[in-house]
Design an enzyme around this catalytic site. Structure first.
Site, PDB file in Angstrom:
ATOM      1  N   THR A 186       0.749  -1.067  -0.058  1.00  0.00           N
ATOM      2  CA  THR A 186      -0.124  -0.020  -0.041  1.00  0.00           C
ATOM      3  C   THR A 186       0.938   1.355  -0.009  1.00  0.00           C
ATOM      4  OG1 THR A 186      -0.071  -0.111   2.484  1.00  0.00           O
ATOM      5  CG2 THR A 186      -1.805  -1.309   1.409  1.00  0.00           C
ATOM      6  N   TRP A 442     -20.179  14.766  12.153  1.00  0.00           N
ATOM      7  CA  TRP A 442     -19.151  14.554  10.883  1.00  0.00           C
ATOM      8  C   TRP A 442     -19.287  15.536   9.994  1.00  0.00           C
ATOM      9  CZ3 TRP A 442     -19.057   8.512   9.815  1.00  0.00           C
ATOM     10  CH2 TRP A 442     -18.315   8.062  10.674  1.00  0.00           C
TER      11      TRP A 442
HETATM   12  P1  ADP Z   1      -3.316   4.489   0.019  1.00  0.00           P
HETATM   13  O1  ADP Z   1      -3.947   3.565   0.850  1.00  0.00           O
HETATM   14  O2  ADP Z   1      -1.558   4.212   0.437  1.00  0.00           O
HETATM   15  O3  ADP Z   1      -3.716   5.880  -0.664  1.00  0.00           O
HETATM   16  P2  ADP Z   1      -4.448   2.813  -2.354  1.00  0.00           P
HETATM   17  O4  ADP Z   1      -4.308   3.409  -3.786  1.00  0.00           O
HETATM   18  O5  ADP Z   1      -4.473   1.341  -2.120  1.00  0.00           O
HETATM   19  O6  ADP Z   1      -3.161   3.718  -1.456  1.00  0.00           O
HETATM   20  O7  ADP Z   1      -5.696   3.596  -1.844  1.00  0.00           O
HETATM   21  C1  ADP Z   1      -6.906   3.297  -1.492  1.00  0.00           C
HETATM   22  C2  ADP Z   1      -7.833   4.260  -1.055  1.00  0.00           C
HETATM   23  O8  ADP Z   1      -8.033   5.420  -2.090  1.00  0.00           O
HETATM   24  C3  ADP Z   1      -8.945   3.933  -0.826  1.00  0.00           C
HETATM   25  O9  ADP Z   1      -9.279   3.057   0.470  1.00  0.00           O
HETATM   26  C4  ADP Z   1      -9.843   5.041  -0.703  1.00  0.00           C
HETATM   27  O10 ADP Z   1      -9.843   5.996   0.479  1.00  0.00           O
HETATM   28  C5  ADP Z   1      -9.313   5.920  -1.907  1.00  0.00           C
HETATM   29  N1  ADP Z   1     -10.203   5.879  -3.099  1.00  0.00           N
HETATM   30  C6  ADP Z   1      -9.949   5.023  -4.012  1.00  0.00           C
HETATM   31  N2  ADP Z   1     -10.756   5.276  -4.824  1.00  0.00           N
HETATM   32  C7  ADP Z   1     -11.373   6.260  -4.505  1.00  0.00           C
HETATM   33  C8  ADP Z   1     -12.541   6.850  -5.087  1.00  0.00           C
HETATM   34  N3  ADP Z   1     -13.114   6.807  -6.367  1.00  0.00           N
HETATM   35  N4  ADP Z   1     -13.350   7.918  -4.327  1.00  0.00           N
HETATM   36  C9  ADP Z   1     -12.738   8.130  -3.053  1.00  0.00           C
HETATM   37  N5  ADP Z   1     -11.753   7.511  -2.537  1.00  0.00           N
HETATM   38  C10 ADP Z   1     -11.226   6.542  -3.443  1.00  0.00           C
END
Ligand code: ADP
Length: 544
Positions: A186, A442
């Site tokens: 991650t 929130w």
């Molecule tokens: P990191 O957790 O280090 O940022 P990732 O790319 O795996 O790496 O991140 C996943 C996270 O990105 C999700 O848990 C979410 O918070 C965010 N995310 C992914 N796609 C979307 C989206 N379409 N809208 C909002 N948040 C998103």
């Protein structure tokens, strides 16, 4: 009763074999900068992959050892995507934008043996090398200088020399589909990076899902441009999906700035592309200031990684005829889990609301929301809870069993907070760690950001929670304005008044040149909060 079907494993090897034999004439194009590029057919790619597998054997890769990559999006990176898994080893994409300490921590924990690295990244890799404990060989791609990599006591071999004279075919082993094909950490936006290990089966199924019409519908008539780095959740699986579909691939290498991307799109005419919203925002901003670029080839742009502003999607659609499709996922979910395509038969306005959500689960993935005790909440579009997912391409644990609490219920706790409507559309309000709690209630930073970016003067906006004596926490809006535009906090508050409830309106504002970004291009809220705490921002306070 047992089925009578053949038990053929779902593997990366079969994706490779299919691409080479059925679609051998399709091409992978890699940008070289200055409008130049090089092209490789899938047939030639298959030969390169075989030679690379021999070369990796030659430098000692056996069993399921890890082969790291430290690379941009290019054909050599794609070759490692195929050679390492197909020979039974494990592809491990390293995020080139992390700190040297973090990269070393990740490579050491994964026990990488070999790193295939672009020489254009030698300066970034050199400080990592002395900290590595298991890597013994670097395969250096490109014709740059080897010297920066040569003082750490490892073998450094040019990629072309390692492959030279090797046979163009390889006797690929029959693999168990549940063995590891690739691993990815991650990106550490909210904590220490943790390893996710994809299987051959999960990779195969995820790629198939991506090719279905309800997800991205990638087919043989497409040409796919993964702008999302190949070290970020394996470029969202786009390279494997393209190979499976027999679509051409266009790879931008290190030329990821908006002008280069627009030139690449104009000349190579990809039909599908994928990148995080900040990249599309940069592209849009450049397009608007330098009209004349042709992006009409794009029929679908996959966008995710953070919330995609509706206003940006509207401009792409209405002014350029380009459809942006929001998707949600994580490194842990391979990553594509939900896709925001509207159901048919709804009004235009409802369709836009659905497109601006994070979307519905792809078949195979289940999504639910739970309360603080982990009890499922109704999908009524009102209840808000933590999103949990499960499915065949969702990880069931982290490498070495880290952070077990995330999997306690048999589902993956995503750390994302949101609601689900009766049609199954997920709308995220925040990441649990970014939630703003003001007086116990929130405030959705995501919603505030989406509204702010719709203001004509605003180029970028990020909202974080900062300590407040009276309310514990209040929102701070960090705003970047378009060149030559001016707008006051009061005007921005007025712009927001009919869009969100009054007590959400930020009273703290700061105007900056660029919102800090993470290693994969998301707004970096951890850094924003730290900068604010260190007094680095000039904060204007406004209340009315
Ligand atoms: P990191 O957790 O280090 O940022 P990732 O790319 O795996 O790496 O991140 C996943 C996270 O990105 C999700 O848990 C979410 O918070 C965010 N995310 C992914 N796609 C979307 C989206 N379409 N809208 C909002 N948040 C998103």
């Amino acid at each position: 009763m047992r089925s009578t079907m053949q038990d053929v494993p779902l593997t990366v090897t079969s994706i490779l074999r299919h691409a080479v034999t059925v679609n051998g004439d399709r091409t992978v194009t890699t940008a070289l900068g200055d409008g130049r590029y090089r092209s490789t057919s899938y047939r030639e790619l298959g030969e390169q992959v075989a030679r690379l597998a021999h070369a990796l054997r030659g430098v000692g890769i056996t069993g399921d050892q890890r082969v790291g990559t430290f690379m941009w999006n290019n054909v050599e990176h794609l070759a490692v995507y195929l050679a390492a898994p197909a020979m039974g080893a494990v592809l491990h994409t390293l995020n080139i934008r992390l700190s040297p300490e973090q990269i070393a921590y990740i490579a050491n924990e994964a026990e990488d043996q070999v790193i295939v690295a672009d020489l254009s990244l030698a300066a970034q890799l050199a400080p990592v090398l002395p900290m590595l404990t298991t890597v013994h060989t670097i395969l250096a791609v490109g014709d740059g200088d080897l010297t920066p990599l040569q003082n750490a006591g490892m073998m450094v071999i040019r990629y072309d020399d390692a492959l030279g004279g090797r046979p163009p075919e390889y006797d690929w082993p029959v693999l168990d589909e549940n063995t590891a094909a690739a691993m990815c950490y991650t990106s550490g936006t909210t904590g220490n990076p943790k390893g996710v290990v994809y299987s051959h089966r999960s990779t195969y199924l995820h790629s198939m899902s991506t090719c279905t019409t309800n997800v991205l519908g990638i087919g043989v008539e497409d040409s796919v441009l993964p702008i999302v780095p190949m070290f970020h959740a394996n470029a969202w699986g786009l390279p494997y999906a393209a190979l499976m579909a027999g679509a051409d691939l266009v790879l931008p290498d290190r030329f990821m700035d908006a002008p280069s991307l627009l030139n690449l799109i104009g000349t190579h005419r990809p039909t599908v592309a994928g990148a995080v919203p900040t990249i599309w925002n940069d592209v849009l901003n450049h397009l608007e200031r330098h009209p004349g670029h042709d992006i009409s080839s794009l029929r679908l742009v996959a966008c995710g990684g953070s919330a995609v502003p509706r206003s940006m999607m509207e401009v792409f659609q209405n002014r350029y005829g380009v459809r942006i499709q929001q998707a949600w996922g994580m490194t842990e979910t391979s990553p594509v889990a939900t896709v925001a395509a509207p159901v048919p038969g709804v009004s235009d306005e409802t369709a836009w609301t659905l497109r601006a959500s994070q979307g519905r689960a792809a078949c195979g993935v289940e999504v639910r929301i739970v309360d603080d005790e982990g009890l499922p909440l109704p999908h009524d579009g009102k209840a808000v809870g933590e999103v949990e997912v499960r499915g065949p391409w969702v990880t069931g644990s982290y490498y070495l069993g880290r952070d077990e609490a995330k999997f306690a219920s048999g589902w993956l706790r995503t750390g994302d907070v949101g609601r689900i409507d009766p049609l199954g559309y997920v709308t995220l309000t925040d990441r649990a760690k970014d939630v703003i709690k003001s007086g116990g209630e929130w405030i959705s930073s995501v919603e505030l950001e989406n509204h702010l970016i719709a203001h004509p003067a605003v180029l970028e906006a990020s909202v974080v929670g900062v300590p407040d004596d009276r309310w514990q926490e209040r929102p701070l809006a960090v705003v970047v304005l378009h060149d030559g535009h001016q707008v006051s906090p009061q005007q921005l508050r007025e712009f927001l008044t009919d869009k969100v409830v009054r007590w959400w309106l930020p009273e703290r504002w700061t105007f900056v040149d660029q919102v800090p970004r993470t290693s994969v291009g998301k707004y970096d809220k951890k850094t924003i909060r730290a900068r604010h705490a260190d007094g680095e921002y000039d904060v204007v306070e406004y209340r009315d």
